[in-house]
Design an enzyme around this catalytic site. Structure first.
Site, PDB file in Angstrom:
ATOM      1  N   TRP A   1     -15.823   9.835 -13.968  1.00 16.33           N
ATOM      2  CA  TRP A   1     -15.038   9.633 -12.743  1.00 16.33           C
ATOM      3  C   TRP A   1     -14.635  10.936 -12.082  1.00 16.33           C
ATOM      4  O   TRP A   1     -14.465  11.005 -10.862  1.00 16.33           O
ATOM      5  CB  TRP A   1     -13.796   8.786 -13.029  1.00 16.33           C
ATOM      6  CG  TRP A   1     -12.809   9.385 -14.005  1.00 16.33           C
ATOM      7  CD1 TRP A   1     -12.755   9.183 -15.349  1.00 16.33           C
ATOM      8  CD2 TRP A   1     -11.732  10.293 -13.699  1.00 16.33           C
ATOM      9  NE1 TRP A   1     -11.713   9.898 -15.916  1.00 16.33           N
ATOM     10  CE2 TRP A   1     -11.073  10.588 -14.924  1.00 16.33           C
ATOM     11  CE3 TRP A   1     -11.268  10.871 -12.525  1.00 16.33           C
ATOM     12  CZ2 TRP A   1      -9.975  11.443 -15.000  1.00 16.33           C
ATOM     13  CZ3 TRP A   1     -10.168  11.727 -12.594  1.00 16.33           C
ATOM     14  CH2 TRP A   1      -9.535  11.998 -13.819  1.00 16.33           C
TER      15      TRP A   1
ATOM     16  N   ASN B   1     -11.141   1.406   2.358  1.00 17.89           N
ATOM     17  CA  ASN B   1     -10.572   1.328   1.008  1.00 17.89           C
ATOM     18  C   ASN B   1     -11.326   0.378   0.084  1.00 17.89           C
ATOM     19  O   ASN B   1     -11.547   0.678  -1.087  1.00 17.89           O
ATOM     20  CB  ASN B   1      -9.102   0.902   1.078  1.00 17.89           C
ATOM     21  CG  ASN B   1      -8.445   0.958  -0.291  1.00 17.89           C
ATOM     22  OD1 ASN B   1      -8.423   2.001  -0.923  1.00 17.89           O
ATOM     23  ND2 ASN B   1      -7.941  -0.167  -0.768  1.00 17.89           N
TER      24      ASN B   1
ATOM     25  N   TRP C   1       2.062   1.557  -3.548  1.00 18.91           N
ATOM     26  CA  TRP C   1       0.999   2.123  -4.398  1.00 18.91           C
ATOM     27  C   TRP C   1       0.978   3.649  -4.252  1.00 18.91           C
ATOM     28  O   TRP C   1       0.840   4.376  -5.235  1.00 18.91           O
ATOM     29  CB  TRP C   1      -0.365   1.556  -3.999  1.00 18.91           C
ATOM     30  CG  TRP C   1      -0.785   0.330  -4.742  1.00 18.91           C
ATOM     31  CD1 TRP C   1      -0.846  -0.946  -4.256  1.00 18.91           C
ATOM     32  CD2 TRP C   1      -1.216   0.242  -6.115  1.00 18.91           C
ATOM     33  NE1 TRP C   1      -1.276  -1.801  -5.232  1.00 18.91           N
ATOM     34  CE2 TRP C   1      -1.521  -1.107  -6.382  1.00 18.91           C
ATOM     35  CE3 TRP C   1      -1.375   1.185  -7.140  1.00 18.91           C
ATOM     36  CZ2 TRP C   1      -1.981  -1.549  -7.627  1.00 18.91           C
ATOM     37  CZ3 TRP C   1      -1.826   0.749  -8.382  1.00 18.91           C
ATOM     38  CH2 TRP C   1      -2.120  -0.599  -8.614  1.00 18.91           C
TER      39      TRP C   1
ATOM     40  N   TRP D   1     -20.252   9.506 -21.337  1.00 19.13           N
ATOM     41  CA  TRP D   1     -20.796   9.417 -19.980  1.00 19.13           C
ATOM     42  C   TRP D   1     -22.253   9.871 -19.975  1.00 19.13           C
ATOM     43  O   TRP D   1     -22.623  10.811 -20.673  1.00 19.13           O
ATOM     44  CB  TRP D   1     -19.994  10.294 -19.031  1.00 19.13           C
ATOM     45  CG  TRP D   1     -18.537   9.932 -18.898  1.00 19.13           C
ATOM     46  CD1 TRP D   1     -17.473  10.619 -19.394  1.00 19.13           C
ATOM     47  CD2 TRP D   1     -17.983   8.793 -18.213  1.00 19.13           C
ATOM     48  NE1 TRP D   1     -16.293   9.987 -19.072  1.00 19.13           N
ATOM     49  CE2 TRP D   1     -16.572   8.869 -18.348  1.00 19.13           C
ATOM     50  CE3 TRP D   1     -18.540   7.720 -17.510  1.00 19.13           C
ATOM     51  CZ2 TRP D   1     -15.726   7.909 -17.791  1.00 19.13           C
ATOM     52  CZ3 TRP D   1     -17.692   6.764 -16.955  1.00 19.13           C
ATOM     53  CH2 TRP D   1     -16.309   6.864 -17.103  1.00 19.13           C
TER      54      TRP D   1
ATOM     55  N   GLU E   1       0.832  -1.209   0.000  1.00 16.74           N
ATOM     56  CA  GLU E   1       0.000   0.000   0.000  1.00 16.74           C
ATOM     57  C   GLU E   1       0.866   1.259   0.000  1.00 16.74           C
ATOM     58  O   GLU E   1       0.531   2.259  -0.646  1.00 16.74           O
ATOM     59  CB  GLU E   1      -0.943   0.000   1.206  1.00 16.74           C
ATOM     60  CG  GLU E   1      -1.970  -1.117   1.191  1.00 16.74           C
ATOM     61  CD  GLU E   1      -2.852  -1.078  -0.044  1.00 16.74           C
ATOM     62  OE1 GLU E   1      -3.395  -0.005  -0.360  1.00 16.74           O
ATOM     63  OE2 GLU E   1      -2.998  -2.128  -0.709  1.00 16.74           O
TER      64      GLU E   1
ATOM     65  N   TRP F   1      -9.553   6.609  -8.615  1.00 20.54           N
ATOM     66  CA  TRP F   1     -10.736   6.816  -9.458  1.00 20.54           C
ATOM     67  C   TRP F   1     -10.488   6.376 -10.896  1.00 20.54           C
ATOM     68  O   TRP F   1     -11.339   5.741 -11.518  1.00 20.54           O
ATOM     69  CB  TRP F   1     -11.189   8.275  -9.391  1.00 20.54           C
ATOM     70  CG  TRP F   1     -12.124   8.474  -8.236  1.00 20.54           C
ATOM     71  CD1 TRP F   1     -11.812   8.901  -6.982  1.00 20.54           C
ATOM     72  CD2 TRP F   1     -13.516   8.174  -8.225  1.00 20.54           C
ATOM     73  NE1 TRP F   1     -12.933   8.891  -6.192  1.00 20.54           N
ATOM     74  CE2 TRP F   1     -13.994   8.463  -6.920  1.00 20.54           C
ATOM     75  CE3 TRP F   1     -14.417   7.708  -9.179  1.00 20.54           C
ATOM     76  CZ2 TRP F   1     -15.334   8.282  -6.564  1.00 20.54           C
ATOM     77  CZ3 TRP F   1     -15.753   7.527  -8.815  1.00 20.54           C
ATOM     78  CH2 TRP F   1     -16.197   7.813  -7.526  1.00 20.54           C
TER      79      TRP F   1
END
Length: 479
Positions: A355, A337, A273, A302, A270, A378
């Site tokens: 998004w 998360n 990341w 969208w 993590e 996202w």
């Protein structure tokens, strides 16, 4: 010393450099923080995070005061005000040099570049990542676009280093006894549910590593359980650093970088990341400007239905785990998360809302708001990002609730109108024939007779939404 998102005295390279410069020149150190409410608004910084900043500045002022360093808060509106504020401050206090930590976002980088171009003696030091952005490259000398090879290279480099956080500097002058409280004149929301301060962040880290990290991989996906470290608000403001986190991991689990069976491996990933998304932000400035990482995403049509977006924001989509997650966000300023991935997938794929709408809403609510992680997460969920989830993979909200909240503890905590409803019925909620949000009594089935709970009908049927998403998001399919 100009503090930004590095509100700590330990492991702060810029503060250390400022103090060493002062010692070498027989001078003193002053510290500043520049408040820019309009810039915060433009960046959609959450009122709860602003309050968290305020609380940490007050604690930072006390820590600096013990070192004989006064902390002055300068009040502007936007980043462009920094030049005039600093010019006046430099003249007033005869400042010879300014030290600050580098930031990965494009507006912050442009601000610093303009100050240096204007003649300010500004020295910028890396404080945000353990490894400097641009230092983890593939064999072609380019930034990795997939996490796994980035992670392997990151671990390889880090394993060859001696990871030792910088100690806090020693006193520069006699301690300052009278320190005025720091206040902000802008919208804030109480962050008192979160402990503040470097000491608190270190205690949370130490407790997690000594008691919980070994169960992290098994428990981290279950929102009803306290299975995560909850360090993200402190990392976002730089109250604790990535280097401090990694050093603490390696102190307890020295094998974590090289042994895939290490209990700390999953949590260390993590941190990696986090580094990956920050390195991407520096390598691809367009990410700071709301662009799709994958240009094919520009071709997505969208739907962007405002009523459906409002239902998502307010936690009334008719999917219990999605709604519980959004209500957790709205009530607490934080979200688990696993649920961030679920609600992002739901918004972008079930509802086909851009998004960027969700990213902005998250930023406006989260106490741990952070552009790199928010954007990365996202775009991963939408399928438009670097190393993204495939566009054709669509989470089933009911399967997710049955798997990760089987006893509905989390759901019933945040959606109390379902508290008397059997768990099986919650995980098997049926959609009405009309694909829109409407208040109906879903629980009129014979086996639930006498239950009075009313709850929105599912806003869209999963199979229908999945097929529609695959068709619309096929714009992401490589030619």
């Amino acid at each position: 010393m100009w503090f930004r998102n590095d509100l700590r005295i330990g492991d702060n390279p810029a503060l250390k450099a400022a103090c060493e410069f002062a010692n070498d020149h027989g001078s003193k150190v002053r510290a500043v923080y520049i408040v820019t409410p309009e810039q915060w608004q433009r960046h959609h910084v959450a009122p709860m995070q602003i309050d968290f900043i305020r609380r940490h500045l007050n604690l930072l002022a006390q820590s600096l005061g013990a070192l004989g360093i006064p902390l002055d808060v300068l009040y502007g509106q936007v980043f462009d005000d920094s030049a005039s504020l600093l010019a006046d401050y430099v003249n007033e206090h005869t400042i010879g040099a300014i030290f600050a930590g580098k930031e990965p976002e494009i507006n912050e980088q442009r601000r610093d570049e303009s100050l240096i171009a204007a003649g300010f003696n500004l020295t910028l030091l890396q404080q945000d990542c353990l490894l400097v952005p641009g230092s983890v490259l593939n064999l072609s000398g380019d930034m990795y676009k997939v996490f796994t090879p980035f992670s392997k290279k990151w671990k390889q480099i880090t394993a060859s280093m001696h990871i030792v956080p910088l100690s806090a500097p020693g006193p520069i002058d006699s301690a300052i006894s009278q320190i005025a409280p720091i206040t902000f004149d802008c919208a804030m929301r109480s962050s008192e549910a979160w402990q503040a301060g470097e000491g608190a962040a270190k205690r949370i880290l130490d407790t997690f590593l000594s008691q919980d990290v070994e169960h992290y991989q098994a428990l981290r996906d279950f929102p009803a359980v306290e299975g995560t470290s909850r360090l993200s608000p402190y990392l976002a403001l730089g109250v604790i650093s990535a280097r401090q986190c990694v050093a603490s991991v390696l102190q307890r689990f020295p094998e974590a970088l090289v042994d895939d069976t290490s209990p700390a491996k999953t949590w260390l990933n993590e941190i990696i990341w986090r580094e990956f998304y920050r390195h991407l932000l520096v390598a691809f400035p367009k990410l700071s400007m709301g662009h799709n990482f994958n240009a094919l995403g520009d071709g997505i049509k969208w739907r962007n239905d405002k009523n459906e977006f409002a239902a998502w924001c307010e936690g009334r989509t008719g999917y219990p785990l999605v709604d519980a997650a959004m209500r957790q966000l709205n009530q607490t300023g934080w979200m688990h998360n696993r649920l961030r991935m679920l609600v992002a997938s739901f918004l972008t794929k079930h509802l086909l809302v851009d998004w960027r709408w969700g990213e902005q809403y998250f930023r406006q609510q989260l106490i741990d708001g952070d552009l790199a992680a928010n954007n990365g997460g996202w775009q991963w969920s939408a399928g438009t990002g670097c190393d993204a989830q495939p566009y054709f993979r669509v989470f089933s909200p009911l399967s997710q609730s049955a798997k990760f909240d089987p006893n509905c503890e989390f759901i019933k905590r945040f959606v109390p109108e379902l508290s008397e409803v059997p768990n099986k019925a919650i995980h098997e909620i049926k959609c009405s024939a009309v694909y829109e949000a409407s208040k109906v009594d879903l629980f009129a089935a014979p086996e639930l007779e006498g239950k009075s709970a009313t709850y929105p009908a599912p806003i869209v049927e999963h199979s229908f939404a999945r097929q529609r998403a695959i068709e619309v998001l096929s714009a992401l399919k490589k030619p």
